[in-house]
Design an enzyme around this catalytic site. Structure first.
Site, short mmCIF file in Angstrom:
data_model
loop_
_atom_site.label_atom_id
_atom_site.label_comp_id
_atom_site.label_asym_id
_atom_site.label_seq_id
_atom_site.Cartn_x
_atom_site.Cartn_y
_atom_site.Cartn_z
N ASP A 97 90.79 151.02 0.27
CA ASP A 97 90.04 152.20 -0.14
C ASP A 97 90.01 153.12 1.07
O ASP A 97 90.13 152.67 2.20
CB ASP A 97 88.59 151.86 -0.51
CG ASP A 97 87.72 151.70 0.72
OD1 ASP A 97 87.85 150.66 1.40
OD2 ASP A 97 86.96 152.63 1.05
N GLN A 109 84.35 140.07 10.35
CA GLN A 109 84.11 140.96 11.49
C GLN A 109 84.75 140.35 12.73
O GLN A 109 85.51 139.40 12.63
CB GLN A 109 82.59 141.18 11.67
CG GLN A 109 81.97 142.05 10.58
CD GLN A 109 82.40 143.51 10.68
OE1 GLN A 109 83.00 143.94 11.66
NE2 GLN A 109 82.13 144.28 9.62
N GLY A 166 75.68 149.28 4.14
CA GLY A 166 75.42 149.12 5.58
C GLY A 166 76.03 150.23 6.42
O GLY A 166 75.38 150.81 7.28
N HIS A 220 96.70 165.79 -6.68
CA HIS A 220 97.97 165.44 -6.04
C HIS A 220 97.81 164.28 -5.06
O HIS A 220 98.56 163.30 -5.11
CB HIS A 220 98.61 166.61 -5.30
CG HIS A 220 99.68 166.13 -4.38
ND1 HIS A 220 100.93 165.76 -4.82
CD2 HIS A 220 99.64 165.80 -3.05
CE1 HIS A 220 101.63 165.27 -3.81
NE2 HIS A 220 100.87 165.28 -2.72
N ASP A 271 80.33 149.12 -2.22
CA ASP A 271 80.13 148.65 -0.85
C ASP A 271 78.67 148.25 -0.67
O ASP A 271 77.87 148.41 -1.58
CB ASP A 271 80.57 149.73 0.15
CG ASP A 271 79.71 150.98 0.04
OD1 ASP A 271 78.66 150.92 -0.62
OD2 ASP A 271 80.11 152.00 0.61
N SER A 272 78.32 147.73 0.49
CA SER A 272 76.97 147.18 0.65
C SER A 272 75.96 148.23 1.08
O SER A 272 74.76 147.99 1.04
CB SER A 272 77.00 146.08 1.71
OG SER A 272 77.26 146.67 2.97
N CYS A 297 103.03 164.55 -10.26
CA CYS A 297 101.64 164.79 -10.70
C CYS A 297 101.51 166.13 -11.41
O CYS A 297 102.39 166.98 -11.32
CB CYS A 297 100.68 164.71 -9.51
SG CYS A 297 100.56 166.24 -8.55
N CYS A 318 101.91 169.16 -9.02
CA CYS A 318 103.28 169.43 -8.57
C CYS A 318 104.18 169.88 -9.72
O CYS A 318 105.13 170.63 -9.51
CB CYS A 318 103.87 168.20 -7.89
SG CYS A 318 103.11 167.86 -6.29
N CYS A 320 107.17 164.52 -6.23
CA CYS A 320 105.96 164.02 -6.88
C CYS A 320 105.91 164.46 -8.34
O CYS A 320 106.30 165.58 -8.68
CB CYS A 320 104.73 164.55 -6.14
SG CYS A 320 103.16 164.11 -6.91
#
Ligand SMILES: [Zn+2]
Length: 381
Positions: A277, A200, A94, A346, A91-92, A317, A320, A315
Protein backbone atom coordinates in the site's frame (compact mmCIF):
# COMPACT_ATOMS: atom_id res chain seq x y z
CA UNK A 1 -15.46 -17.16 3.02
CA UNK A 2 -12.80 -17.77 5.65
CA UNK A 3 -9.38 -16.16 5.31
CA UNK A 4 -6.88 -18.22 3.31
CA UNK A 5 -3.89 -17.81 1.02
CA UNK A 6 -2.53 -20.06 -1.71
CA UNK A 7 0.72 -19.57 -3.61
CA UNK A 8 0.07 -20.62 -7.23
CA UNK A 9 3.38 -19.82 -8.98
CA UNK A 10 6.87 -18.83 -7.93
CA UNK A 11 9.91 -17.48 -9.77
CA UNK A 12 12.93 -17.15 -7.51
CA UNK A 13 11.59 -15.47 -4.35
CA UNK A 14 8.70 -13.85 -6.28
CA UNK A 15 5.29 -15.39 -5.60
CA UNK A 16 1.95 -15.25 -7.32
CA UNK A 17 -1.02 -16.22 -5.17
CA UNK A 18 -4.68 -15.94 -4.28
CA UNK A 19 -5.84 -14.35 -1.04
CA UNK A 20 -9.38 -15.17 0.07
CA UNK A 21 -11.18 -12.90 2.55
CA UNK A 22 -14.77 -12.67 3.83
CA UNK A 23 -15.49 -9.99 1.16
CA UNK A 24 -13.84 -11.65 -1.80
CA UNK A 25 -10.70 -12.78 -3.48
CA UNK A 26 -7.52 -10.78 -4.12
CA UNK A 27 -4.89 -11.79 -6.68
CA UNK A 28 -1.36 -11.25 -5.36
CA UNK A 29 1.08 -9.56 -5.58
CA UNK A 30 -1.44 -6.76 -5.04
CA UNK A 31 -1.42 -3.02 -4.51
CA UNK A 32 -3.99 -1.54 -2.11
CA UNK A 33 -5.11 2.06 -2.80
CA UNK A 34 -5.34 4.10 0.39
CA UNK A 35 -8.85 5.22 1.42
CA UNK A 36 -7.92 7.02 4.61
CA UNK A 37 -11.35 8.25 5.67
CA UNK A 38 -13.50 5.67 3.91
CA UNK A 39 -12.84 7.01 0.41
CA UNK A 40 -9.88 6.97 -1.97
CA UNK A 41 -9.20 10.69 -2.27
CA UNK A 42 -10.55 12.37 -5.41
CA UNK A 43 -12.32 9.38 -7.01
CA UNK A 44 -15.47 7.30 -6.52
CA UNK A 45 -15.64 3.61 -5.56
CA UNK A 46 -16.70 2.98 -9.17
CA UNK A 47 -13.40 4.47 -10.39
CA UNK A 48 -11.52 2.38 -7.83
CA UNK A 49 -13.14 -0.78 -9.20
CA UNK A 50 -12.62 0.36 -12.82
CA UNK A 51 -8.87 0.73 -12.33
CA UNK A 52 -8.79 -2.86 -11.09
CA UNK A 53 -8.42 -2.56 -7.31
CA UNK A 54 -9.53 -5.66 -5.42
CA UNK A 55 -8.78 -4.38 -1.90
CA UNK A 56 -8.43 -0.92 -0.33
CA UNK A 57 -7.06 0.43 2.91
CA UNK A 58 -8.98 2.25 5.64
CA UNK A 59 -7.42 4.29 8.43
CA UNK A 60 -8.25 3.35 12.02
CA UNK A 61 -7.12 6.64 13.59
CA UNK A 62 -9.11 8.87 11.24
CA UNK A 63 -12.28 6.74 11.29
CA UNK A 64 -12.14 6.37 15.08
CA UNK A 65 -12.03 10.16 15.52
CA UNK A 66 -14.55 10.92 12.76
CA UNK A 67 -17.28 9.73 12.38
CA UNK A 68 -16.37 7.22 15.13
CA UNK A 69 -16.22 3.44 15.03
CA UNK A 70 -19.32 3.18 17.25
CA UNK A 71 -21.36 4.97 14.58
CA UNK A 72 -19.84 2.83 11.81
CA UNK A 73 -20.54 -0.36 13.79
CA UNK A 74 -24.17 0.66 14.26
CA UNK A 75 -24.37 1.11 10.47
CA UNK A 76 -23.18 -2.49 10.07
CA UNK A 77 -19.45 -1.91 9.66
CA UNK A 78 -17.21 -0.15 7.16
CA UNK A 79 -18.40 -2.11 4.10
CA UNK A 80 -22.06 -1.29 4.73
CA UNK A 81 -21.33 2.30 5.78
CA UNK A 82 -19.15 3.18 2.78
CA UNK A 83 -20.77 1.01 0.09
CA UNK A 84 -17.43 -0.61 -0.83
CA UNK A 85 -18.18 -4.33 -0.73
CA UNK A 86 -14.79 -5.77 -1.66
CA UNK A 87 -12.00 -6.51 0.81
CA UNK A 88 -10.70 -3.81 3.16
CA UNK A 89 -7.54 -3.74 5.28
CA UNK A 90 -7.36 -1.31 8.21
CA UNK A 91 -4.12 -0.10 9.71
CA UNK A 92 -3.83 0.12 13.49
CA UNK A 93 -3.77 3.92 13.75
CA UNK A 94 -0.40 3.95 15.50
CA UNK A 95 1.45 5.71 12.71
CA UNK A 96 -1.11 8.54 12.59
CA UNK A 97 -1.12 8.95 16.37
CA UNK A 98 2.60 9.55 16.28
CA UNK A 99 2.58 11.75 13.17
CA UNK A 100 -0.69 13.74 13.46
CA UNK A 101 -1.98 13.83 17.02
CA UNK A 102 -0.83 16.43 19.53
CA UNK A 103 1.24 15.47 22.54
CA UNK A 104 1.28 11.68 22.07
CA UNK A 105 2.55 10.02 25.27
CA UNK A 106 3.58 6.36 25.20
CA UNK A 107 3.70 3.94 28.10
CA UNK A 108 3.75 0.15 28.26
CA UNK A 109 -0.06 0.28 28.48
CA UNK A 110 -0.48 2.19 25.22
CA UNK A 111 -0.53 5.74 23.94
CA UNK A 112 -2.54 8.79 24.99
CA UNK A 113 -2.89 11.75 22.66
CA UNK A 114 -4.99 14.76 21.79
CA UNK A 115 -7.08 14.56 18.64
CA UNK A 116 -5.76 16.75 15.82
CA UNK A 117 -9.42 17.66 15.09
CA UNK A 118 -10.68 19.06 18.40
CA UNK A 119 -8.00 18.47 21.01
CA UNK A 120 -10.04 15.78 22.82
CA UNK A 121 -7.99 13.43 25.00
CA UNK A 122 -7.90 9.92 23.49
CA UNK A 123 -6.18 6.66 24.30
CA UNK A 124 -5.07 3.81 22.08
CA UNK A 125 -3.80 0.48 23.38
CA UNK A 126 -3.21 -2.85 21.62
CA UNK A 127 -6.64 -3.95 22.88
CA UNK A 128 -8.40 -0.69 21.94
CA UNK A 129 -6.91 -0.72 18.40
CA UNK A 130 -8.22 -4.30 18.06
CA UNK A 131 -11.69 -3.30 19.33
CA UNK A 132 -11.93 -0.35 16.94
CA UNK A 133 -11.03 -2.54 13.97
CA UNK A 134 -13.52 -5.22 15.09
CA UNK A 135 -16.21 -2.55 15.00
CA UNK A 136 -15.03 -1.31 11.59
CA UNK A 137 -15.21 -4.92 10.39
CA UNK A 138 -12.30 -4.79 7.95
CA UNK A 139 -11.21 -8.08 6.41
CA UNK A 140 -7.66 -7.64 7.68
CA UNK A 141 -6.81 -5.81 10.92
CA UNK A 142 -3.32 -4.69 11.87
CA UNK A 143 -1.85 -4.72 15.39
CA UNK A 144 -0.76 -1.54 17.15
CA UNK A 145 3.01 -1.26 16.99
CA UNK A 146 5.61 1.02 18.51
CA UNK A 147 7.49 3.29 16.14
CA UNK A 148 11.14 4.05 16.64
CA UNK A 149 11.66 7.53 18.03
CA UNK A 150 8.09 7.77 19.30
CA UNK A 151 8.56 7.21 23.02
CA UNK A 152 11.42 4.75 22.78
CA UNK A 153 15.01 5.59 22.02
CA UNK A 154 16.23 2.57 20.08
CA UNK A 155 15.08 -0.08 17.63
CA UNK A 156 15.46 -2.90 20.19
CA UNK A 157 13.06 -1.31 22.70
CA UNK A 158 10.55 -0.54 19.94
CA UNK A 159 10.81 -4.07 18.57
CA UNK A 160 10.43 -5.70 21.99
CA UNK A 161 7.50 -3.52 22.98
CA UNK A 162 5.85 -4.17 19.60
CA UNK A 163 6.16 -7.91 20.25
CA UNK A 164 4.56 -7.56 23.72
CA UNK A 165 1.78 -5.40 22.24
CA UNK A 166 1.28 -7.95 19.45
CA UNK A 167 0.61 -10.73 21.99
CA UNK A 168 -1.94 -8.51 23.78
CA UNK A 169 -3.67 -7.60 20.50
CA UNK A 170 -3.84 -11.27 19.50
CA UNK A 171 -5.29 -12.28 22.88
CA UNK A 172 -7.96 -9.58 22.54
CA UNK A 173 -8.94 -10.63 19.01
CA UNK A 174 -9.20 -14.29 20.06
CA UNK A 175 -11.39 -13.23 23.00
CA UNK A 176 -13.71 -11.26 20.67
CA UNK A 177 -13.77 -14.15 18.21
CA UNK A 178 -14.38 -16.96 20.70
CA UNK A 179 -16.38 -15.24 23.43
CA UNK A 180 -17.92 -12.01 22.10
CA UNK A 181 -20.35 -11.87 25.07
CA UNK A 182 -17.37 -11.18 27.34
CA UNK A 183 -16.96 -7.77 25.64
CA UNK A 184 -20.52 -6.46 25.11
CA UNK A 185 -19.15 -2.95 24.44
CA UNK A 186 -17.65 -4.13 21.14
CA UNK A 187 -19.87 -4.82 18.10
CA UNK A 188 -18.00 -7.37 15.98
CA UNK A 189 -19.19 -6.54 12.45
CA UNK A 190 -17.01 -9.06 10.56
CA UNK A 191 -16.50 -12.33 12.49
CA UNK A 192 -14.17 -13.61 9.75
CA UNK A 193 -11.69 -10.76 10.21
CA UNK A 194 -8.01 -11.78 10.03
CA UNK A 195 -5.29 -10.08 12.05
CA UNK A 196 -1.70 -9.40 10.92
CA UNK A 197 1.31 -8.93 13.19
CA UNK A 198 3.98 -6.37 12.25
CA UNK A 199 7.71 -7.07 12.09
CA UNK A 200 9.88 -4.25 13.46
CA UNK A 201 13.60 -3.87 14.10
CA UNK A 202 14.62 -0.90 11.97
CA UNK A 203 17.54 -1.59 9.65
CA UNK A 204 19.21 -4.07 12.03
CA UNK A 205 18.97 -7.48 10.36
CA UNK A 206 19.51 -9.47 13.58
CA UNK A 207 16.71 -7.51 15.28
CA UNK A 208 14.45 -8.20 12.30
CA UNK A 209 15.07 -11.94 12.74
CA UNK A 210 14.26 -11.70 16.46
CA UNK A 211 11.11 -9.75 15.66
CA UNK A 212 9.96 -12.43 13.19
CA UNK A 213 10.32 -15.11 15.86
CA UNK A 214 8.71 -13.06 18.65
CA UNK A 215 5.77 -11.94 16.47
CA UNK A 216 5.16 -15.30 14.78
CA UNK A 217 4.90 -16.89 18.25
CA UNK A 218 1.61 -15.04 18.72
CA UNK A 219 0.10 -17.01 15.82
CA UNK A 220 -1.38 -14.35 13.53
CA UNK A 221 -3.10 -15.16 10.24
CA UNK A 222 -0.21 -13.33 8.60
CA UNK A 223 2.53 -10.71 8.93
CA UNK A 224 3.63 -7.32 7.66
CA UNK A 225 7.05 -5.72 7.45
CA UNK A 226 6.76 -2.30 9.14
CA UNK A 227 9.10 0.55 9.93
CA UNK A 228 10.52 0.93 6.42
CA UNK A 229 10.25 3.72 3.81
CA UNK A 230 10.84 6.18 6.64
CA UNK A 231 13.84 7.89 5.10
CA UNK A 232 16.42 5.09 4.93
CA UNK A 233 18.38 4.70 1.64
CA UNK A 234 16.48 2.55 -0.86
CA UNK A 235 19.22 -0.12 -1.05
CA UNK A 236 19.01 -0.53 2.75
CA UNK A 237 15.23 -0.94 2.48
CA UNK A 238 15.71 -3.63 -0.18
CA UNK A 239 18.29 -5.38 2.01
CA UNK A 240 15.96 -5.47 5.02
CA UNK A 241 13.05 -6.73 2.89
CA UNK A 242 15.26 -9.36 1.22
CA UNK A 243 16.39 -10.52 4.66
CA UNK A 244 13.00 -10.50 6.37
CA UNK A 245 10.40 -11.65 3.80
CA UNK A 246 11.81 -15.17 3.24
CA UNK A 247 11.78 -15.76 7.03
CA UNK A 248 8.02 -15.19 7.24
CA UNK A 249 5.68 -18.21 7.06
CA UNK A 250 5.62 -19.53 3.49
CA UNK A 251 1.87 -20.08 3.35
CA UNK A 252 0.84 -16.59 4.50
CA UNK A 253 0.78 -13.37 2.46
CA UNK A 254 3.62 -10.94 3.22
CA UNK A 255 2.66 -7.28 3.40
CA UNK A 256 5.21 -4.47 3.07
CA UNK A 257 3.67 -1.36 4.67
CA UNK A 258 3.80 2.07 3.05
CA UNK A 259 5.97 1.34 -0.03
CA UNK A 260 6.45 2.90 -2.53
CA UNK A 261 7.63 3.92 -6.02
CA UNK A 262 6.81 1.55 -8.93
CA UNK A 263 10.41 0.28 -9.10
CA UNK A 264 10.23 -0.47 -5.35
CA UNK A 265 7.21 -2.69 -5.96
CA UNK A 266 9.06 -4.74 -8.59
CA UNK A 267 12.18 -5.04 -6.43
CA UNK A 268 10.22 -6.07 -3.33
CA UNK A 269 8.12 -8.62 -5.25
CA UNK A 270 11.49 -10.05 -6.33
CA UNK A 271 12.31 -10.36 -2.62
CA UNK A 272 9.11 -12.21 -1.71
CA UNK A 273 6.51 -9.53 -0.87
CA UNK A 274 2.84 -10.18 -1.79
CA UNK A 275 0.97 -7.03 -0.66
CA UNK A 276 1.67 -3.29 -0.87
CA UNK A 277 0.00 0.00 0.00
CA UNK A 278 1.15 3.57 -0.43
CA UNK A 279 -0.35 7.06 -0.65
CA UNK A 280 2.18 7.89 -3.38
CA UNK A 281 0.05 7.34 -6.52
CA UNK A 282 -2.97 9.22 -5.11
CA UNK A 283 -1.04 12.00 -3.35
CA UNK A 284 1.30 12.62 -6.29
CA UNK A 285 -1.69 12.77 -8.64
CA UNK A 286 -3.18 15.60 -6.59
CA UNK A 287 0.19 17.37 -6.84
CA UNK A 288 0.21 17.04 -10.64
CA UNK A 289 2.70 14.19 -10.84
CA UNK A 290 1.97 11.23 -13.10
CA UNK A 291 3.72 7.87 -12.83
CA UNK A 292 4.13 6.36 -16.29
CA UNK A 293 5.97 3.46 -17.95
CA UNK A 294 8.67 6.00 -18.86
CA UNK A 295 8.88 7.40 -15.34
CA UNK A 296 7.63 10.55 -13.61
CA UNK A 297 5.74 13.20 -15.67
CA UNK A 298 5.08 16.61 -14.06
CA UNK A 299 1.95 17.83 -15.85
CA UNK A 300 2.36 21.54 -15.02
CA UNK A 301 5.60 21.80 -16.98
CA UNK A 302 5.34 24.34 -19.81
CA UNK A 303 6.54 21.74 -22.34
CA UNK A 304 3.08 20.05 -22.15
CA UNK A 305 1.03 23.21 -22.90
CA UNK A 306 0.33 22.10 -26.49
CA UNK A 307 1.26 18.42 -26.20
CA UNK A 308 -1.63 16.46 -27.71
CA UNK A 309 -0.27 13.02 -26.74
CA UNK A 310 -1.99 11.00 -24.02
CA UNK A 311 -0.25 11.23 -20.63
CA UNK A 312 1.17 7.71 -21.07
CA UNK A 313 1.00 6.18 -24.57
CA UNK A 314 1.52 2.73 -22.99
CA UNK A 315 -1.50 3.03 -20.67
CA UNK A 316 -5.09 1.91 -21.26
CA UNK A 317 -6.82 3.90 -18.51
CA UNK A 318 -9.83 6.19 -19.07
CA UNK A 319 -7.66 9.30 -18.70
CA UNK A 320 -5.05 8.17 -21.24
CA UNK A 321 -7.68 6.90 -23.69
CA UNK A 322 -9.57 10.20 -23.61
CA UNK A 323 -7.44 13.26 -22.78
CA UNK A 324 -4.26 15.00 -23.92
CA UNK A 325 -1.39 16.22 -21.75
CA UNK A 326 -2.31 19.77 -22.86
CA UNK A 327 -5.89 19.46 -21.56
CA UNK A 328 -4.82 17.86 -18.27
CA UNK A 329 -2.20 20.59 -17.80
CA UNK A 330 -4.87 23.24 -18.41
CA UNK A 331 -7.22 21.64 -15.82
CA UNK A 332 -4.40 21.41 -13.29
CA UNK A 333 -3.22 25.01 -13.83
CA UNK A 334 -6.83 26.28 -13.61
CA UNK A 335 -7.32 24.46 -10.30
CA UNK A 336 -10.18 22.33 -11.61
CA UNK A 337 -10.89 19.44 -9.21
CA UNK A 338 -11.33 17.16 -12.23
CA UNK A 339 -7.55 17.37 -12.71
CA UNK A 340 -6.99 15.53 -9.41
CA UNK A 341 -9.63 12.95 -10.33
CA UNK A 342 -8.25 12.20 -13.80
CA UNK A 343 -4.63 12.09 -12.63
CA UNK A 344 -5.58 9.79 -9.72
CA UNK A 345 -7.43 7.46 -12.11
CA UNK A 346 -4.29 7.20 -14.24
CA UNK A 347 -1.80 6.72 -11.39
CA UNK A 348 -3.86 3.99 -9.71
CA UNK A 349 -4.52 2.24 -13.04
CA UNK A 350 -0.78 2.33 -13.71
CA UNK A 351 0.03 0.78 -10.31
CA UNK A 352 -2.64 -1.91 -10.66
CA UNK A 353 -1.69 -2.65 -14.28
CA UNK A 354 1.92 -3.03 -13.16
CA UNK A 355 0.84 -5.56 -10.50
CA UNK A 356 -1.26 -7.37 -13.12
CA UNK A 357 1.74 -7.64 -15.45
CA UNK A 358 3.92 -8.80 -12.54
CA UNK A 359 1.41 -11.57 -11.72
CA UNK A 360 1.20 -12.65 -15.37
CA UNK A 361 4.99 -12.65 -15.66
CA UNK A 362 5.42 -14.81 -12.55
CA UNK A 363 2.85 -17.21 -14.02
CA UNK A 364 4.76 -17.43 -17.31
CA UNK A 365 8.21 -17.54 -15.72
CA UNK A 366 9.15 -14.19 -17.28
CA UNK A 367 9.24 -11.98 -14.18
CA UNK A 368 13.03 -11.61 -14.43
CA UNK A 369 12.64 -10.28 -17.97
CA UNK A 370 9.85 -7.85 -16.94
CA UNK A 371 12.00 -6.61 -14.05
CA UNK A 372 14.95 -5.94 -16.36
CA UNK A 373 12.83 -4.22 -19.04
CA UNK A 374 11.05 -2.07 -16.46
CA UNK A 375 14.32 -0.69 -15.11
CA UNK A 376 15.49 0.08 -18.66
CA UNK A 377 12.53 2.35 -19.40
CA UNK A 378 11.36 3.73 -16.01
CA UNK A 379 13.19 6.78 -14.71
CA UNK A 380 12.56 8.37 -11.31
CA UNK A 381 13.60 11.82 -12.54
ZN1 LIG B 1 -3.34 6.19 -17.94
Amino acid sequence: MPFSFTVTYTEGQARRGVLTTPHGVVQTPCFMPVGTRGAVKGITHRDVEDVGAEIILGNTYHLHLRPGDDLIARAGGLHAFTGWHKPILTDSGGYQVFSLADRAKVTEEGVTFRSHLDGALCALSPEKATDIQSQLGSDIAMVLDQLIGAGVRDPRSAMERSARWARRARARLLQLREDPKSAPEVIVTNPGQAQFGIIQGGTDLALRTESVQATADAGFESYAIGGLSVGEPVDVMYEVVGHTAPQLPEHSPRYLMGTGMPDDLIECVARGVDMFDCVLPTRNARNGQLLTWAGVLVIKNAQYAEDRQPPDPGCGCYTCRTFSRAYLRHLFMAGEMTAATLLTVHNLYFYLDLMHRIRDAIGFGSFGKLRQEFHQTFSRR
